[in-house]
Structure formats: structure tokens, C-alpha cells
Scaffold this motif. Sequence first.
Motif, PDB file in Angstrom:
ATOM      1  N   SER A 214       0.100   8.982   3.078  1.00 31.42           N
ATOM      2  CA  SER A 214       0.480   7.485   3.715  1.00 31.42           C
ATOM      3  C   SER A 214       1.540   7.812   5.008  1.00 31.42           C
ATOM      4  O   SER A 214       1.245   7.023   6.047  1.00 31.42           O
ATOM      5  CB  SER A 214       0.815   6.377   2.778  1.00 31.42           C
ATOM      6  OG  SER A 214       0.857   5.247   3.606  1.00 31.42           O
TER       7      SER A 214
ATOM      8  N   ARG B 245      -5.127   7.712   1.112  1.00 28.24           N
ATOM      9  CA  ARG B 245      -3.924   7.331   1.557  1.00 28.24           C
ATOM     10  C   ARG B 245      -3.505   7.643   3.027  1.00 28.24           C
ATOM     11  O   ARG B 245      -2.786   6.615   3.878  1.00 28.24           O
ATOM     12  CB  ARG B 245      -2.752   8.401   0.899  1.00 28.24           C
ATOM     13  CG  ARG B 245      -2.773   8.097  -0.707  1.00 28.24           C
ATOM     14  CD  ARG B 245      -2.139   7.041  -1.048  1.00 28.24           C
ATOM     15  NE  ARG B 245      -0.528   7.000  -0.705  1.00 28.24           N
ATOM     16  CZ  ARG B 245       0.336   6.062  -0.832  1.00 28.24           C
ATOM     17  NH1 ARG B 245      -0.039   4.832  -0.657  1.00 28.24           N
ATOM     18  NH2 ARG B 245       1.407   6.319  -0.464  1.00 28.24           N
TER      19      ARG B 245
ATOM     20  N   SER C 186       0.809  -1.192   0.082  1.00 27.42           N
ATOM     21  CA  SER C 186       0.076  -0.022  -0.039  1.00 27.42           C
ATOM     22  C   SER C 186       0.826   1.311   0.221  1.00 27.42           C
ATOM     23  O   SER C 186       0.453   2.387  -0.755  1.00 27.42           O
ATOM     24  CB  SER C 186      -1.086  -0.020   1.106  1.00 27.42           C
ATOM     25  OG  SER C 186      -1.655   1.356   1.136  1.00 27.42           O
TER      26      SER C 186
ATOM     27  N   GLN D  63      -5.213   4.767   4.738  1.00 31.42           N
ATOM     28  CA  GLN D  63      -4.049   3.415   4.661  1.00 31.42           C
ATOM     29  C   GLN D  63      -2.991   3.377   5.302  1.00 31.42           C
ATOM     30  O   GLN D  63      -2.510   2.296   6.057  1.00 31.42           O
ATOM     31  CB  GLN D  63      -3.717   3.372   2.916  1.00 31.42           C
ATOM     32  CG  GLN D  63      -4.705   3.289   2.190  1.00 31.42           C
ATOM     33  CD  GLN D  63      -4.548   3.867   0.687  1.00 31.42           C
ATOM     34  OE1 GLN D  63      -3.211   4.109   0.206  1.00 31.42           O
ATOM     35  NE2 GLN D  63      -5.375   4.181   0.054  1.00 31.42           N
TER      36      GLN D  63
ATOM     37  N   VAL E 255      -4.711  -4.764  -3.541  1.00 32.71           N
ATOM     38  CA  VAL E 255      -3.983  -4.503  -2.130  1.00 32.71           C
ATOM     39  C   VAL E 255      -5.305  -4.580  -1.047  1.00 32.71           C
ATOM     40  O   VAL E 255      -5.108  -5.191   0.195  1.00 32.71           O
ATOM     41  CB  VAL E 255      -3.229  -3.315  -2.095  1.00 32.71           C
ATOM     42  CG1 VAL E 255      -3.000  -3.280  -0.820  1.00 32.71           C
ATOM     43  CG2 VAL E 255      -2.173  -3.263  -3.096  1.00 32.71           C
ATOM     44  N   GLY E 256      -6.159  -4.062  -1.422  1.00 36.35           N
ATOM     45  CA  GLY E 256      -7.356  -3.938  -0.534  1.00 36.35           C
ATOM     46  C   GLY E 256      -8.065  -5.325  -0.155  1.00 36.35           C
ATOM     47  O   GLY E 256      -8.387  -5.782   1.092  1.00 36.35           O
TER      48      GLY E 256
ATOM     49  N   LEU F  60      -7.168  -0.628   6.741  1.00 35.68           N
ATOM     50  CA  LEU F  60      -6.302  -0.570   5.601  1.00 35.68           C
ATOM     51  C   LEU F  60      -7.078  -0.999   4.300  1.00 35.68           C
ATOM     52  O   LEU F  60      -7.095  -0.200   2.990  1.00 35.68           O
ATOM     53  CB  LEU F  60      -5.136  -1.529   5.425  1.00 35.68           C
ATOM     54  CG  LEU F  60      -4.131  -1.604   4.255  1.00 35.68           C
ATOM     55  CD1 LEU F  60      -3.799  -0.328   3.731  1.00 35.68           C
ATOM     56  CD2 LEU F  60      -3.003  -2.673   4.337  1.00 35.68           C
TER      57      LEU F  60
ATOM     58  N   GLN G  41      -7.975   1.344   0.898  1.00 37.75           N
ATOM     59  CA  GLN G  41      -7.480   0.997  -0.478  1.00 37.75           C
ATOM     60  C   GLN G  41      -8.830   1.300  -1.199  1.00 37.75           C
ATOM     61  O   GLN G  41      -8.746   1.852  -2.290  1.00 37.75           O
ATOM     62  CB  GLN G  41      -7.188  -0.347  -0.484  1.00 37.75           C
ATOM     63  CG  GLN G  41      -5.615  -0.557   0.280  1.00 37.75           C
ATOM     64  CD  GLN G  41      -4.594   0.027  -0.358  1.00 37.75           C
ATOM     65  OE1 GLN G  41      -3.741   0.747   0.217  1.00 37.75           O
ATOM     66  NE2 GLN G  41      -4.551   0.051  -2.025  1.00 37.75           N
TER      67      GLN G  41
ATOM     68  N   SER H 120      -2.024   0.523   8.119  1.00 35.79           N
ATOM     69  CA  SER H 120      -0.847  -0.036   8.049  1.00 35.79           C
ATOM     70  C   SER H 120       0.149   0.404   9.195  1.00 35.79           C
ATOM     71  O   SER H 120       1.006  -0.695   9.640  1.00 35.79           O
ATOM     72  CB  SER H 120       0.071   0.718   6.857  1.00 35.79           C
ATOM     73  OG  SER H 120      -0.469   0.374   5.796  1.00 35.79           O
TER      74      SER H 120
ATOM     75  N   TYR I 199      -4.894  -0.642  -6.330  1.00 40.65           N
ATOM     76  CA  TYR I 199      -5.451  -0.172  -5.135  1.00 40.65           C
ATOM     77  C   TYR I 199      -6.464  -1.399  -4.516  1.00 40.65           C
ATOM     78  O   TYR I 199      -6.576  -1.739  -3.395  1.00 40.65           O
ATOM     79  CB  TYR I 199      -6.083   1.080  -5.218  1.00 40.65           C
ATOM     80  CG  TYR I 199      -5.489   2.202  -4.984  1.00 40.65           C
ATOM     81  CD1 TYR I 199      -4.414   2.497  -5.638  1.00 40.65           C
ATOM     82  CD2 TYR I 199      -5.781   3.062  -3.847  1.00 40.65           C
ATOM     83  CE1 TYR I 199      -3.391   3.534  -5.259  1.00 40.65           C
ATOM     84  CE2 TYR I 199      -5.170   4.210  -3.605  1.00 40.65           C
ATOM     85  CZ  TYR I 199      -3.896   4.442  -4.415  1.00 40.65           C
ATOM     86  OH  TYR I 199      -3.100   5.354  -4.019  1.00 40.65           O
TER      87      TYR I 199
END
Length: 462
Positions: free
Chosen positions: A51, A102, A22, A105, A164-165, A82, A86, A109, A161
Amino acid sequence: MPATPRSTVTVATAGTLVAMLSYTAPLGVLPTIARDVAAGPSAQSWILSASSLGLTTGLLTAGALGDDHGRRRVFVAGALVLAVGQLLGAVAPSPGLVVAGRVVQGLGSAALIACSLALISHVVPAGPERVRASGLWGAGLAGGIGVGPLLGTVMPWRLAYGVVGVAALFVALVTPRLAPESRADVARRPDVPGIVTLAGGLALLCAGLTELRTGVGALPLALLVIGLVLLAAFAAVEHRVAEPMMPLALFRSPALVAATVGALGTGLGIIAVISYLSTLAQRGLGLDPLQATLALTAWPVVSVVTSLLTRHLPERLSGAVRLVGGLVVVAAGMLLLTGLDPSTTSAHLVLATAVAGLGTGVVNATLGREAVASVPPALAGVGSGINNTSRYLGAAVGVTLVSVLTSRTGTERPAQLIANWDRAVLVAVALTVVCLLVVAVAESRSRRTARRQVTDDAPIAG
């Protein structure tokens, strides 16, 4: 499937890998994102930095909450946050929503990274097995950094995106079955003043650094000053409250000082340089986004390998010695990134980043171990939070310095951009050297303390 040490290490490493995916996914495709959502220079700076703002703000708080209320619980919550971030970024029609996504995210994270090391330390005892587990964790960190930029170049960035989500959601779903819950034996009362002053100070500091990239003015300076005042207030709060979220006495440990400064050095140095290198490769060397991204993959690939191999280093080498050696190699790799010109090939970038990767892998694995070994077991999440906050705060400062020193106007010709880049890299190398010297001093202090203890404990003859 019952939770085992192996399954816990696996899911903790997977969470860290997803967090890094991410974090790095937009690095190679920022011009495409900017075009699709009509983001100007200031908005682009925020897309890159948002981020980091979420990460830096949330790491220590997430670690403390995990210690007191359940590390697995906070880890799972971070994965879910997260995934939401995403999704928000994947559908965002405007730069403001991309930036908001971001930040979310980064917060998610932060919980994943801070609690991942604490989950590992709970099930893996100190010694060779902890070294091996820390190497796997470091490999996950480097792997995410390497694969993230590739995702955005091999598929549409919105799809990246979403991928990753989905990965974050999968981590959230499997963690309760693969990792046991753990927390401190005695829960502390929430340190609300500490949480507020720390989060506010770090958020304003990161915001000021981001605004500074588009020019010096009243707003970034005000944000920086207020942020520093809040951080000073945080230190005062932690000194006075009965149950601080980050006991300042922890920093009497030379091992914690070494790990914290070592992490700071990676952010100020190699992370900052790598974060801008793709832009330099495209604007200064004429590479396309995919070529630029592929040229940089040597750094994370080599980092993964060396992280996994650190378990073969002699046990007599302390964490600080490993950090000093790793940072020396990192600095050598960065020096190879100076003296470029428009005819420089991608092969040169591969060589330079591979050398830096040799040292980065050792540093990442060592930091993963020392972050929790240098604090009491009940504060493993706090130790991880301190370490990673140092890393990403250093990255926020380092990226700002490299960006401002390399491209103040955004309109520099390739030759001027490359000349500016040389100065920026030399500053990053100098900051790395300063940090490794501090680590060396901490190691010397630790050795002197150990010798005094041996002398004091020795029986008196006669």
C-alpha cells in the motif's frame, strides 16, 4: 443538496479517513492474513508495504492531474479505485493477489489524500477557517489510522476489507453532490516524462526497501540504485521541461521546505515506530492481537483531539514553529517506548503513545494547512502531493530501518527482540530530531527574508 464549504470539508475528511482505514487495517492481523493465504516472510513484508508503494508512487501524480483536470474528478476516481482494490483483497486466495490488491488500494488512496487538501483549499480561505478545516482533516487522518487496525481484530479480515471498500464506494457516490469541482485556471500539458520517471523511481525505491527487509542481496540493491537513478532523471526532466508537474522553483520557499521535511520526519519516526509496535507487543511482550491493538489506540485518539484543538493556538505561531514543537513532543513519546522488558504492561504503551499523539495531532493539522498554503493556489494538488509523498516515502524508509534493526531473522527471543527494538527506536528519534532541526533552520531563513523585505520596503528618511 448544494455543495458548501462545510460539506466539502466533510467529504474530503471522510475520503482521507477511508484511505487511512485501508492503509492500517492489516497491521494488527498480519499473522492471520499470512496463515489464511499461506504467505511466507517475504510475502508478509510485501503485504505490509504494498500500500505504501501505491501511495508513494501515486500521490504527486494524482495531485498534478487534479490541478489540471479536476480535483473532484480525480478524488472520485481514487475512491472507486480504492473500492476495487479492497474487493480484490477481500477475495484474494493467494499472497500475490493480496499484495496486488494492496498496491491498487494505495493508488486509490493517493488520489483521495492528494486531492482532499486541494478541495478544502479551494472553498476555505486562508485564516482561522482554514486552520479549523485542516484540524478536521488531520483528525480524519489520525482517526483512520486508529480505527483501521481495530477493524481487523473485531471482525474477520476479509469482512474488514469489504467494509472499507463499501465506505470508499459511498464516498465516490456522494462527493459529486457535496463538493464543487475545481482546477487550475490554465491547464498544463501532461508531463509524461516526469510522470514516468517519478512513478518508476519511487516504485523501484519502495520495492527495494521492501526486499531489503528480508536480507541484503543483489536484487534489493539493484532496485534501490535504479530507483535513485530514475529519481535523478526526474529532477533533470523537471528542470528542463517547459511545464513541469513539480516546478523545482517551489522549493525556494522556506515554508514548503519546512512542511516537506516535517512530513518526512513523521514517516521516518513515529509512523515507522507505530507500524512495528504491534508486532513487538505480541512477540516481545506477549500480548494478544486485540490487546496489542487496543494498547496503541491512545496515539490516534489523542492525535484526533489535538488536531481539532490546534485552531486555538495563537495565529502568531508560524507553521514551522508548530511543526518543531509537535515533533519535539513526538520524539519524547518515542523515547518512552525504550527500556521495555517482558513485564512491561499495556498501560505503559498507552502512556507513551498518548504523549506521541499529543505532538502528532499538531503536526498533522499543521501539515494539512502548510501543504497547500506554501504553493500557489493553482498548484494546491501538487503541494498536497509533495507533502504526502514525503510522509509515506519516509514511512517506507523508516519501517525498513525499524524492521531490520529489530528483527533480522524473525526468530529472535523476546529479550533480544526488545533489546534490538531500543536501538531501532533511538534511530527513529535521531532522524526525527534531524528533521525538526531542518524545519527550524527553514523558519530562521524565512524570518530573515521577511526582515530584509521590511527593510527594503521602508521609506528612506529625508
